[in-house]
Design a protein around this motif. Structure first.
Motif, PDB file in Angstrom:
ATOM      1  N   GLU A  82      -1.985  -2.377  -1.188  1.00 15.24           N
ATOM      2  CA  GLU A  82      -1.544  -2.663   0.260  1.00 15.24           C
ATOM      3  C   GLU A  82      -2.233  -2.114   1.312  1.00 15.24           C
ATOM      4  N   ASP A  83      -1.544  -2.734   2.646  1.00 15.32           N
ATOM      5  CA  ASP A  83      -2.207  -2.191   3.848  1.00 15.32           C
ATOM      6  C   ASP A  83      -1.829  -0.864   4.048  1.00 15.32           C
ATOM      7  N   PHE A  84      -2.687  -0.041   4.552  1.00 11.65           N
ATOM      8  CA  PHE A  84      -2.238   1.496   4.701  1.00 11.65           C
ATOM      9  C   PHE A  84      -1.138   1.353   6.194  1.00 11.65           C
ATOM     10  N   LEU A  85      -1.416   0.606   7.028  1.00 13.76           N
ATOM     11  CA  LEU A  85      -1.035   0.506   8.263  1.00 13.76           C
ATOM     12  C   LEU A  85       0.404   0.020   8.123  1.00 13.76           C
ATOM     13  N   LYS A  86       0.778  -0.827   7.141  1.00  7.27           N
ATOM     14  CA  LYS A  86       2.087  -1.063   6.710  1.00  7.27           C
ATOM     15  C   LYS A  86       2.911  -0.603   5.557  1.00  7.27           C
ATOM     16  N   LEU A  87       2.298   0.442   5.113  1.00  8.17           N
ATOM     17  CA  LEU A  87       2.791   1.120   4.004  1.00  8.17           C
ATOM     18  C   LEU A  87       4.121   2.187   4.388  1.00  8.17           C
ATOM     19  N   ASN A  88       4.905   2.169   3.460  1.00  7.71           N
ATOM     20  CA  ASN A  88       6.117   3.141   3.761  1.00  7.71           C
ATOM     21  C   ASN A  88       5.606   4.411   3.155  1.00  7.71           C
ATOM     22  N   LEU A  89       5.216   5.204   4.114  1.00  9.02           N
ATOM     23  CA  LEU A  89       4.355   6.558   3.626  1.00  9.02           C
ATOM     24  C   LEU A  89       5.374   7.517   2.919  1.00  9.02           C
ATOM     25  N   TYR A  90       6.767   7.374   3.382  1.00  9.65           N
ATOM     26  CA  TYR A  90       7.645   8.460   2.630  1.00  9.65           C
ATOM     27  C   TYR A  90       7.815   8.005   1.159  1.00  9.65           C
ATOM     28  N   GLU A  91       7.479   6.763   0.486  1.00  7.56           N
ATOM     29  CA  GLU A  91       7.866   6.312  -0.799  1.00  7.56           C
ATOM     30  C   GLU A  91       6.729   6.731  -1.772  1.00  7.56           C
ATOM     31  N   ILE A  92       5.427   7.097  -1.151  1.00 12.71           N
ATOM     32  CA  ILE A  92       4.187   7.300  -1.880  1.00 12.71           C
ATOM     33  C   ILE A  92       4.607   8.580  -2.814  1.00 12.71           C
ATOM     34  N   PHE A  93       4.761   9.494  -2.315  1.00 16.16           N
ATOM     35  CA  PHE A  93       5.194  10.635  -3.070  1.00 16.16           C
ATOM     36  C   PHE A  93       6.566  11.437  -3.108  1.00 16.16           C
ATOM     37  N   ASN A  94       7.624  10.068  -3.084  1.00 18.56           N
ATOM     38  CA  ASN A  94       8.857  10.709  -3.124  1.00 18.56           C
ATOM     39  C   ASN A  94       9.342  11.574  -1.849  1.00 18.56           C
ATOM     40  N   GLN A  95       9.081  11.354  -0.694  1.00 21.12           N
ATOM     41  CA  GLN A  95       9.089  11.969   0.488  1.00 21.12           C
ATOM     42  C   GLN A  95       8.647  13.464   0.523  1.00 21.12           C
ATOM     43  N   LYS A  96       7.597  13.586  -0.339  1.00 17.62           N
ATOM     44  CA  LYS A  96       7.081  14.855  -0.331  1.00 17.62           C
ATOM     45  C   LYS A  96       5.846  14.845   0.512  1.00 17.62           C
ATOM     46  N   GLU A  97       5.357  16.136   1.026  1.00 13.15           N
ATOM     47  CA  GLU A  97       3.991  16.095   1.839  1.00 13.15           C
ATOM     48  C   GLU A  97       2.599  15.772   1.052  1.00 13.15           C
ATOM     49  N   PHE A  98       1.777  15.072   1.645  1.00 11.00           N
ATOM     50  CA  PHE A  98       0.345  14.759   1.279  1.00 11.00           C
ATOM     51  C   PHE A  98      -0.452  14.727   2.263  1.00 11.00           C
ATOM     52  N   SER A  99      -1.628  14.952   1.710  1.00  8.82           N
ATOM     53  CA  SER A  99      -2.898  14.959   2.727  1.00  8.82           C
ATOM     54  C   SER A  99      -3.527  13.857   2.595  1.00  8.82           C
ATOM     55  N   VAL A 100      -4.332  13.561   3.577  1.00  8.72           N
ATOM     56  CA  VAL A 100      -4.919  12.350   3.586  1.00  8.72           C
ATOM     57  C   VAL A 100      -6.357  12.194   3.744  1.00  8.72           C
ATOM     58  N   ILE A 101      -7.186  11.317   3.017  1.00 11.49           N
ATOM     59  CA  ILE A 101      -8.494  11.344   3.163  1.00 11.49           C
ATOM     60  C   ILE A 101      -9.151  10.197   2.946  1.00 11.49           C
ATOM     61  N   GLY A 102     -10.411  10.009   3.517  1.00  7.92           N
ATOM     62  CA  GLY A 102     -10.959   8.447   3.461  1.00  7.92           C
ATOM     63  C   GLY A 102     -11.987   8.252   4.460  1.00  7.92           C
ATOM     64  N   ASN A 103     -12.852   7.326   3.837  1.00  7.16           N
ATOM     65  CA  ASN A 103     -13.795   6.743   4.920  1.00  7.16           C
ATOM     66  C   ASN A 103     -13.194   5.651   5.620  1.00  7.16           C
ATOM     67  N   PHE A 104     -13.103   5.703   6.692  1.00  5.65           N
ATOM     68  CA  PHE A 104     -12.009   4.786   7.257  1.00  5.65           C
ATOM     69  C   PHE A 104     -12.929   3.579   7.833  1.00  5.65           C
ATOM     70  N   PRO A 105     -12.281   2.354   7.824  1.00  9.94           N
ATOM     71  CA  PRO A 105     -12.790   1.280   8.756  1.00  9.94           C
ATOM     72  C   PRO A 105     -12.703   1.508  10.007  1.00  9.94           C
ATOM     73  N   TYR A 106     -14.005   1.429  10.768  1.00  9.48           N
ATOM     74  CA  TYR A 106     -14.480   1.621  11.882  1.00  9.48           C
ATOM     75  C   TYR A 106     -13.287   0.836  12.916  1.00  9.48           C
ATOM     76  N   ASN A 107     -13.084  -0.288  12.645  1.00 13.22           N
ATOM     77  CA  ASN A 107     -12.190  -1.216  13.565  1.00 13.22           C
ATOM     78  C   ASN A 107     -10.398  -0.718  13.476  1.00 13.22           C
TER      79      ASN A 107
END
Length: 261
Positions: A82-107
């Motif tokens: 999916e597109d991270f910008l449209k993703l429901n972030l609360y559903e990924i880890f069942n509303q639990k906290e999570f860290s983000v890591i990545g090599n992000f698209p410049y644009n």
């Protein structure tokens, strides 16, 4: 290879040590749930998978997902197509906290950052590679020419660190810009007793006229005269900390002058 997506194409990092260094910059002791944004061919994923974490990757590009499965065939990954910008972030880890890591698209790196800021109560840490110019804007403090909207909004919620620079000559094909890896660590006290939408508008208006004193750049907010006499309004926006912008917003609300043109 470690992927960077730019508006004008893709670039691959040939220096494997950068992937290792980036993966090991994430403070996994504070949060075991980790979301990698844009895994590409899995160079960073390989190092993350070796750590004692609960890893999920999100990738919008179907070809990259196919390549990921080829380059890391022995790994059983939780993959979200999916597109991270449209993703429901609360559903990924069942509303639990999570860290983000990545090599992000410049644009879209700034959009990714603002999405993280919107969900700061859910995301305690971020480690990411940005275009160097953007990384400098995020991590710069008051008084520097790079200090601006990204700096202030980020520093309301996180302590930013510029960890290391990545020269363009370690990528193939070589991009025209350099990159930097930064780390964001969430601040303990992020409860600001003011309207966040008004705060953002004040910050944006200030930096849209960054050469002007605040009493000029914030005229449309109709501050009362006695407030404009305060020394802080004789400053330019790059001279204020994030908390000083909060204080200005609180004062405006308190005086019941929050309706503006």
């Amino acid at each position: 290879m470690f992927r960077i997506i730019k508006r004008y194409g893709q670039h691959y990092l040939t220096d494997k040590s950068i992937a290792f260094q980036t993966a090991n910059s994430l403070p996994i002791n504070s949060c075991k749930n980790v979301l990698e944004v844009g895994p590409g061919f899995g160079a960073l994923t390989k190092h993350l998978y070796e750590q004692p974490i609960n890893l999920t990757v999100v990738e919008i590009d179907k070809k990259s997902l196919e390549a990921l499965k080829i380059h890391v065939p022995s790994y059983t990954l939780n993959i979200i197509h999916e597109d991270f910008l449209k993703l429901n972030l609360y559903e990924i880890f069942n509303q639990k906290e999570f860290s983000v890591i990545g090599n992000f698209p410049y644009n879209i790196s700034s959009q990714i950052l603002f999405r993280v800021l919107e969900h700061h109560r859910l995301i305690p840490n971020l480690v990411g590679m940005f275009q160097k110019e953007v990384a400098q804007r995020i991590t710069s403090g008051p008084g520097s020419k790079e200090y601006g909207i990204l700096s202030v909004m980020t520093q309301l919620y996180y302590h930013p660190e510029l960890l290391f620079d990545v020269p363009s000559n370690v990528f193939y094909p070589q991009p025209k810009v350099e990159s930097s890896v930064i780390r964001l660590t969430r601040l303990d006290d992020d409860q600001y007793p003011c309207r966040m939408d008004l705060l953002y508008k004040i910050i944006k208006s200030s930096f849209n006229h960054r050469r002007k004193q605040l009493r000029s750049s914030l005229k449309k907010f109709m501050f009362p005269e006695f407030m404009l006499d305060d020394e802080v309004f004789s400053k330019r926006p790059e001279q204020l900390t994030a908390l000083e912008f909060v204080e200005i917003t609180k004062q405006l609300e308190y005086e019941n002058f929050s309706s503006y043109r």
